[in-house]
Design a protein around this motif. Structure first.
Motif, PDB file in Angstrom:
ATOM      1  N   GLU A  59       0.839  -1.206   0.000  1.00 34.57           N
ATOM      2  CA  GLU A  59       0.000   0.000   0.000  1.00 34.57           C
ATOM      3  C   GLU A  59       0.868   1.247   0.000  1.00 34.57           C
ATOM      4  OE1 GLU A  59      -3.598   2.002   2.636  1.00 34.57           O
ATOM      5  OE2 GLU A  59      -2.768   0.025   3.167  1.00 34.57           O
ATOM      6  N   GLY A  60       1.963   1.195   0.795  1.00 31.53           N
ATOM      7  CA  GLY A  60       2.881   2.332   0.830  1.00 31.53           C
ATOM      8  C   GLY A  60       3.519   2.584  -0.512  1.00 31.53           C
ATOM      9  N   GLU A  61       3.916   1.521  -1.169  1.00 36.42           N
ATOM     10  CA  GLU A  61       4.512   1.663  -2.499  1.00 36.42           C
ATOM     11  C   GLU A  61       3.519   2.256  -3.485  1.00 36.42           C
ATOM     12  OE1 GLU A  61       7.549   1.233  -3.509  1.00 36.42           O
ATOM     13  OE2 GLU A  61       8.236   0.709  -1.502  1.00 36.42           O
ATOM     14  N   ASP A  62       2.250   1.786  -3.383  1.00 38.82           N
ATOM     15  CA  ASP A  62       1.212   2.334  -4.262  1.00 38.82           C
ATOM     16  C   ASP A  62       1.000   3.816  -3.998  1.00 38.82           C
ATOM     17  OD1 ASP A  62       0.927  -0.120  -5.396  1.00 38.82           O
ATOM     18  OD2 ASP A  62      -0.797  -0.701  -4.170  1.00 38.82           O
ATOM     19  N   GLY A  63       1.027   4.178  -2.680  1.00 40.99           N
ATOM     20  CA  GLY A  63       0.851   5.587  -2.325  1.00 40.99           C
ATOM     21  C   GLY A  63       1.969   6.445  -2.872  1.00 40.99           C
ATOM     22  N   LYS A  64       3.222   5.908  -2.762  1.00 42.80           N
ATOM     23  CA  LYS A  64       4.352   6.657  -3.298  1.00 42.80           C
ATOM     24  C   LYS A  64       4.232   6.809  -4.805  1.00 42.80           C
ATOM     25  CE  LYS A  64       7.632   5.331   0.326  1.00 42.80           C
ATOM     26  NZ  LYS A  64       8.862   4.579   0.617  1.00 42.80           N
ATOM     27  N   LYS A  65       3.830   5.737  -5.443  1.00 44.53           N
ATOM     28  CA  LYS A  65       3.658   5.800  -6.894  1.00 44.53           C
ATOM     29  C   LYS A  65       2.595   6.832  -7.256  1.00 44.53           C
ATOM     30  CE  LYS A  65       5.056   1.035  -7.834  1.00 44.53           C
ATOM     31  NZ  LYS A  65       4.603  -0.296  -8.308  1.00 44.53           N
ATOM     32  N   GLY A  66       1.548   6.900  -6.378  1.00 43.89           N
ATOM     33  CA  GLY A  66       0.491   7.874  -6.644  1.00 43.89           C
ATOM     34  C   GLY A  66       1.000   9.304  -6.504  1.00 43.89           C
ATOM     35  N   LEU A  67       1.928   9.520  -5.525  1.00 46.00           N
ATOM     36  CA  LEU A  67       2.454  10.859  -5.323  1.00 46.00           C
ATOM     37  C   LEU A  67       3.307  11.310  -6.498  1.00 46.00           C
ATOM     38  CD1 LEU A  67       3.450  10.731  -1.559  1.00 46.00           C
ATOM     39  CD2 LEU A  67       1.573  12.004  -2.558  1.00 46.00           C
ATOM     40  N   PHE A  68       4.103  10.421  -6.989  1.00 48.02           N
ATOM     41  CA  PHE A  68       5.020  10.762  -8.075  1.00 48.02           C
ATOM     42  C   PHE A  68       4.448  10.466  -9.456  1.00 48.02           C
ATOM     43  CE2 PHE A  68       7.710   9.986  -4.379  1.00 48.02           C
ATOM     44  CZ  PHE A  68       8.434  11.164  -4.339  1.00 48.02           C
ATOM     45  N   LYS A  69       3.171  10.125  -9.459  1.00 48.34           N
ATOM     46  CA  LYS A  69       2.535   9.818 -10.732  1.00 48.34           C
ATOM     47  C   LYS A  69       2.369  11.097 -11.546  1.00 48.34           C
ATOM     48  CE  LYS A  69      -1.460   7.449 -12.704  1.00 48.34           C
ATOM     49  NZ  LYS A  69      -2.740   6.801 -12.396  1.00 48.34           N
ATOM     50  N   LYS A  70       2.691  11.094 -12.770  1.00 44.44           N
ATOM     51  CA  LYS A  70       2.605  12.264 -13.625  1.00 44.44           C
ATOM     52  C   LYS A  70       1.155  12.667 -13.841  1.00 44.44           C
ATOM     53  CE  LYS A  70       6.859  11.479 -16.224  1.00 44.44           C
ATOM     54  NZ  LYS A  70       7.435  11.285 -17.575  1.00 44.44           N
ATOM     55  N   LYS A  71       0.952  13.974 -13.771  1.00 39.27           N
ATOM     56  CA  LYS A  71      -0.397  14.484 -14.012  1.00 39.27           C
ATOM     57  C   LYS A  71      -0.722  14.361 -15.499  1.00 39.27           C
ATOM     58  CE  LYS A  71      -0.339  17.791 -10.224  1.00 39.27           C
ATOM     59  NZ  LYS A  71      -0.454  19.226  -9.867  1.00 39.27           N
ATOM     60  N   PRO A  72      -1.978  14.108 -15.767  1.00 39.59           N
ATOM     61  CA  PRO A  72      -2.355  13.998 -17.177  1.00 39.59           C
ATOM     62  C   PRO A  72      -2.160  15.327 -17.893  1.00 39.59           C
ATOM     63  CG  PRO A  72      -4.292  14.041 -15.777  1.00 39.59           C
ATOM     64  CD  PRO A  72      -3.115  13.890 -14.869  1.00 39.59           C
ATOM     65  N   LYS A  73      -1.628  15.290 -19.070  1.00 42.82           N
ATOM     66  CA  LYS A  73      -1.361  16.485 -19.845  1.00 42.82           C
ATOM     67  C   LYS A  73      -2.670  17.114 -20.323  1.00 42.82           C
ATOM     68  CE  LYS A  73       1.527  18.135 -23.626  1.00 42.82           C
ATOM     69  NZ  LYS A  73       2.443  17.724 -24.715  1.00 42.82           N
ATOM     70  N   LYS A  74      -2.727  18.474 -20.179  1.00 42.81           N
ATOM     71  CA  LYS A  74      -3.950  19.172 -20.563  1.00 42.81           C
ATOM     72  C   LYS A  74      -4.111  19.140 -22.079  1.00 42.81           C
ATOM     73  CE  LYS A  74      -4.167  22.406 -16.712  1.00 42.81           C
ATOM     74  NZ  LYS A  74      -4.177  23.842 -16.331  1.00 42.81           N
ATOM     75  N   ASP A  75      -5.347  19.143 -22.482  1.00 40.97           N
ATOM     76  CA  ASP A  75      -5.663  19.182 -23.899  1.00 40.97           C
ATOM     77  C   ASP A  75      -5.382  20.593 -24.444  1.00 40.97           C
ATOM     78  OD1 ASP A  75      -7.952  19.633 -26.168  1.00 40.97           O
ATOM     79  OD2 ASP A  75      -7.176  17.579 -26.132  1.00 40.97           O
ATOM     80  N   LYS A  76      -4.956  20.693 -25.697  1.00 40.39           N
ATOM     81  CA  LYS A  76      -4.641  21.977 -26.299  1.00 40.39           C
ATOM     82  C   LYS A  76      -5.850  22.904 -26.314  1.00 40.39           C
ATOM     83  CE  LYS A  76      -0.839  20.487 -29.276  1.00 40.39           C
ATOM     84  NZ  LYS A  76      -0.329  20.409 -30.675  1.00 40.39           N
ATOM     85  N   LYS A  77      -7.024  22.321 -26.500  1.00 43.02           N
ATOM     86  CA  LYS A  77      -8.244  23.130 -26.494  1.00 43.02           C
ATOM     87  C   LYS A  77      -8.466  23.766 -25.129  1.00 43.02           C
ATOM     88  CE  LYS A  77     -12.162  21.027 -26.435  1.00 43.02           C
ATOM     89  NZ  LYS A  77     -13.332  20.192 -26.838  1.00 43.02           N
ATOM     90  N   ASP A  78      -8.225  22.982 -24.052  1.00 46.80           N
ATOM     91  CA  ASP A  78      -8.382  23.529 -22.701  1.00 46.80           C
ATOM     92  C   ASP A  78      -7.353  24.623 -22.439  1.00 46.80           C
ATOM     93  OD1 ASP A  78     -10.436  21.774 -22.281  1.00 46.80           O
ATOM     94  OD2 ASP A  78      -9.155  20.230 -21.381  1.00 46.80           O
ATOM     95  N   GLU A  79      -6.110  24.418 -22.908  1.00 46.71           N
ATOM     96  CA  GLU A  79      -5.086  25.435 -22.721  1.00 46.71           C
ATOM     97  C   GLU A  79      -5.454  26.721 -23.449  1.00 46.71           C
ATOM     98  OE1 GLU A  79      -1.438  23.769 -24.040  1.00 46.71           O
ATOM     99  OE2 GLU A  79      -1.196  22.443 -22.296  1.00 46.71           O
ATOM    100  N   MET A  80      -6.014  26.603 -24.646  1.00 48.19           N
ATOM    101  CA  MET A  80      -6.422  27.780 -25.407  1.00 48.19           C
ATOM    102  C   MET A  80      -7.559  28.518 -24.705  1.00 48.19           C
ATOM    103  SD  MET A  80      -7.623  27.986 -29.389  1.00 48.19           S
ATOM    104  CE  MET A  80      -6.043  27.289 -29.902  1.00 48.19           C
TER     105      MET A  80
END
Length: 219
Positions: A59-80
């Motif tokens: 569970e601790g390893e999963d939590g660490k993985k969750g902390l360092f998990k990359k955020k999903p990249k925003k869509d170009k339309k949302d950025e615009m």
């Protein structure tokens, strides 16, 4: 007879010894069974603890993985959309500031222009009042005198609507912000530092003296 008794005694001793041996074996077997049961229980507890620790670590390893998990990249339309929203907010703020500055400048220019016009009108008011004061008593109430009086009242009403009001002078305490002292008097009916005479009426425009009263102050 003696041999028979001896034999019987030996048999009894043998039986007794066999019974004691059997009892000892039973006790030993019971102890071994108890020890085996305790060992099994200890092993089960150890296994349960090991499984719990392994689950916590996972569970601790999963939590660490969750902390360092990359955020999903925003869509170009949302950025615009976000960029356009930021530009809109900045433009709106700039326009609001411009509107406030324009209103302040407009009010300042209006007030400056109004003061200039009022200062040019006040001498006309002074002459109007002097003319009314010169009307003989026998001519007061005539159509001409009433017409002049009506025009004067209309003029003063218009000034009052613009925020122009006469300054209180005679009988008031001298105030350098509203009164311009040009002479002193020594009259018993007035106290010290009280305006005793008004030579020229003063006026205020929006709570500020646009033309101070020209007065005499009692000493």
């Amino acid at each position: 007879m003696a041999n028979k008794k001896t034999t019987e005694n030996k048999e009894e001793e043998l039986k007794k010894a066999q019974a004691e041996k059997a009892e000892a074996e039973v006790d030993e077997t019971a102890e071994e069974t108890k020890a085996e049961a305790e060992a099994e229980q200890t092993a089960e507890e150890a296994n349960e603890n090991a499984e719990g620790e392994a689950a916590d670590e996972a569970e601790g390893e999963d939590g660490k993985k969750g902390l360092f998990k990359k955020k999903p990249k925003k869509d170009k339309k949302d950025e615009m959309i976000e960029e356009l929203n930021d530009k809109y907010k900045r433009l709106f703020a700039e326009f609001d500031n411009f509107r406030k500055r324009s209103e302040a400048e407009k009010a300042s220019n209006y007030e400056f222009g109004a003061r200039d016009v009022i200062l040019k009108v006040l001498p006309i008011v002074d002459n109007f009042e002097r003319g009314l004061d010169t009307i003989p008593e026998e001519e007061k109430g005539t159509p001409f005198a009433d017409g002049m009086e009506m025009i004067y009242k209309q003029l003063m009403t218009a000034l009052d609507d613009l925020g122009v009001k006469p300054i209180e002078a005679v009988g008031a305490e001298f105030n350098p912000e509203f009164h311009n002292a040009v002479m002193q008097t020594d009259l018993e009916e007035f106290g010290e530092n009280i305006v005793s005479q008004e030579m020229q009426k003063g006026y205020m425009y929006k709570e500020k003296a646009i033309r101070p009263s020209m007065v005499a102050v009692n000493k």
